[in-house]
Enzyme design. Sequence first.
Site, PDB file in Angstrom:
ATOM      1  N   GLY A  46       0.831  -1.192   0.000  1.00 26.39           N
ATOM      2  CA  GLY A  46       0.000   0.000   0.000  1.00 26.39           C
ATOM      3  C   GLY A  46       0.868   1.246   0.000  1.00 26.39           C
ATOM      4  N   GLN A  51       3.185  10.082   0.987  1.00 25.77           N
ATOM      5  CA  GLN A  51       4.476   9.390   1.086  1.00 25.77           C
ATOM      6  C   GLN A  51       5.376   9.665  -0.108  1.00 25.77           C
ATOM      7  OE1 GLN A  51       2.406   5.462   2.024  1.00 25.77           O
ATOM      8  NE2 GLN A  51       4.314   5.221   3.140  1.00 25.77           N
ATOM      9  N   CYS A  94       5.474  -0.093   7.227  1.00 27.61           N
ATOM     10  CA  CYS A  94       5.177   1.076   6.390  1.00 27.61           C
ATOM     11  C   CYS A  94       6.420   1.395   5.568  1.00 27.61           C
ATOM     12  CB  CYS A  94       4.823   2.259   7.280  1.00 27.61           C
ATOM     13  SG  CYS A  94       4.424   3.754   6.364  1.00 27.61           S
ATOM     14  N   LEU A  95       6.205   1.722   4.285  1.00 25.66           N
ATOM     15  CA  LEU A  95       7.352   2.031   3.431  1.00 25.66           C
ATOM     16  C   LEU A  95       8.072   3.299   3.901  1.00 25.66           C
ATOM     17  CD1 LEU A  95       5.874   1.155  -0.079  1.00 25.66           C
ATOM     18  CD2 LEU A  95       7.496  -0.170   1.295  1.00 25.66           C
ATOM     19  N   HIS A 136      -4.770   1.841   7.255  1.00 24.77           N
ATOM     20  CA  HIS A 136      -3.389   2.324   7.386  1.00 24.77           C
ATOM     21  C   HIS A 136      -3.126   3.436   6.360  1.00 24.77           C
ATOM     22  CE1 HIS A 136       1.132   1.575   7.777  1.00 24.77           C
ATOM     23  NE2 HIS A 136       1.031   2.281   6.658  1.00 24.77           N
ATOM     24  N   GLU A 137      -3.526   3.185   5.100  1.00 28.73           N
ATOM     25  CA  GLU A 137      -3.259   4.189   4.051  1.00 28.73           C
ATOM     26  C   GLU A 137      -4.103   5.442   4.268  1.00 28.73           C
ATOM     27  OE1 GLU A 137      -0.691   3.626   2.548  1.00 28.73           O
ATOM     28  OE2 GLU A 137      -0.624   1.469   2.895  1.00 28.73           O
ATOM     29  N   HIS A 140      -2.596   7.862   6.604  1.00 25.79           N
ATOM     30  CA  HIS A 140      -1.555   8.721   6.023  1.00 25.79           C
ATOM     31  C   HIS A 140      -2.159  10.050   5.536  1.00 25.79           C
ATOM     32  CE1 HIS A 140       2.178   6.443   5.965  1.00 25.79           C
ATOM     33  NE2 HIS A 140       1.566   5.373   5.504  1.00 25.79           N
TER      34      HIS A 140
END
Length: 177
Positions: A46, A51, A94-95, A136-137, A140
């Site tokens: 994701g 990000q 998370c990236l 989660h996304e 952000h």
Amino acid sequence: MAKRQIIIAPDPRLKVKAKAVARVDDIVRRLMDDMLETMYAAPGIGLAAPQVGEALRVIVLDVAGRDEKPRPMKFANPEVVWASDERAVQEEGCLSLPEHFAEVERPARVRVRYLDYDNEIREIEADGTLATCLQHEMDHLEGTLFVDHISMLKRNIILRKLRKMKRAEPEPARLRA
Ligand code: NI
């Protein structure tokens, strides 16, 4: 399509509230495509627009298993219209917080309304990994990271390590002549 650079925490660009898109036009579609390419290359399941430095309410994900066909999903202006009382705990990463994981508790199931790639209003009901990933996304887009859901002690340990890692990053290769 083009790969974008993923911003690593801590970074003020990961803490802003993202703006809704007016409509899903070619510019937003291009962003979605770029984000998917970036996510797959990372690799991740994701990615949210903040990000990659775009403060827009756009997320992409693909929770297909390793041996399954890819299932890319693209969402603009996603909003939770229903969440279950039942909660679930899953380990999240998370990236933007590479190499760090923590268990996070969230509603087990959610229904999300969004604009799709063709600017059509859609709804999706999700459970399991998809529900976790969607929430989660969407976090952000509010400037919230998964570490904001865990204890301050654990959060500070992770952020301190990331700060140290960023400081240790090698400088761009110098031209040797
Ligand atoms: Ni993330």
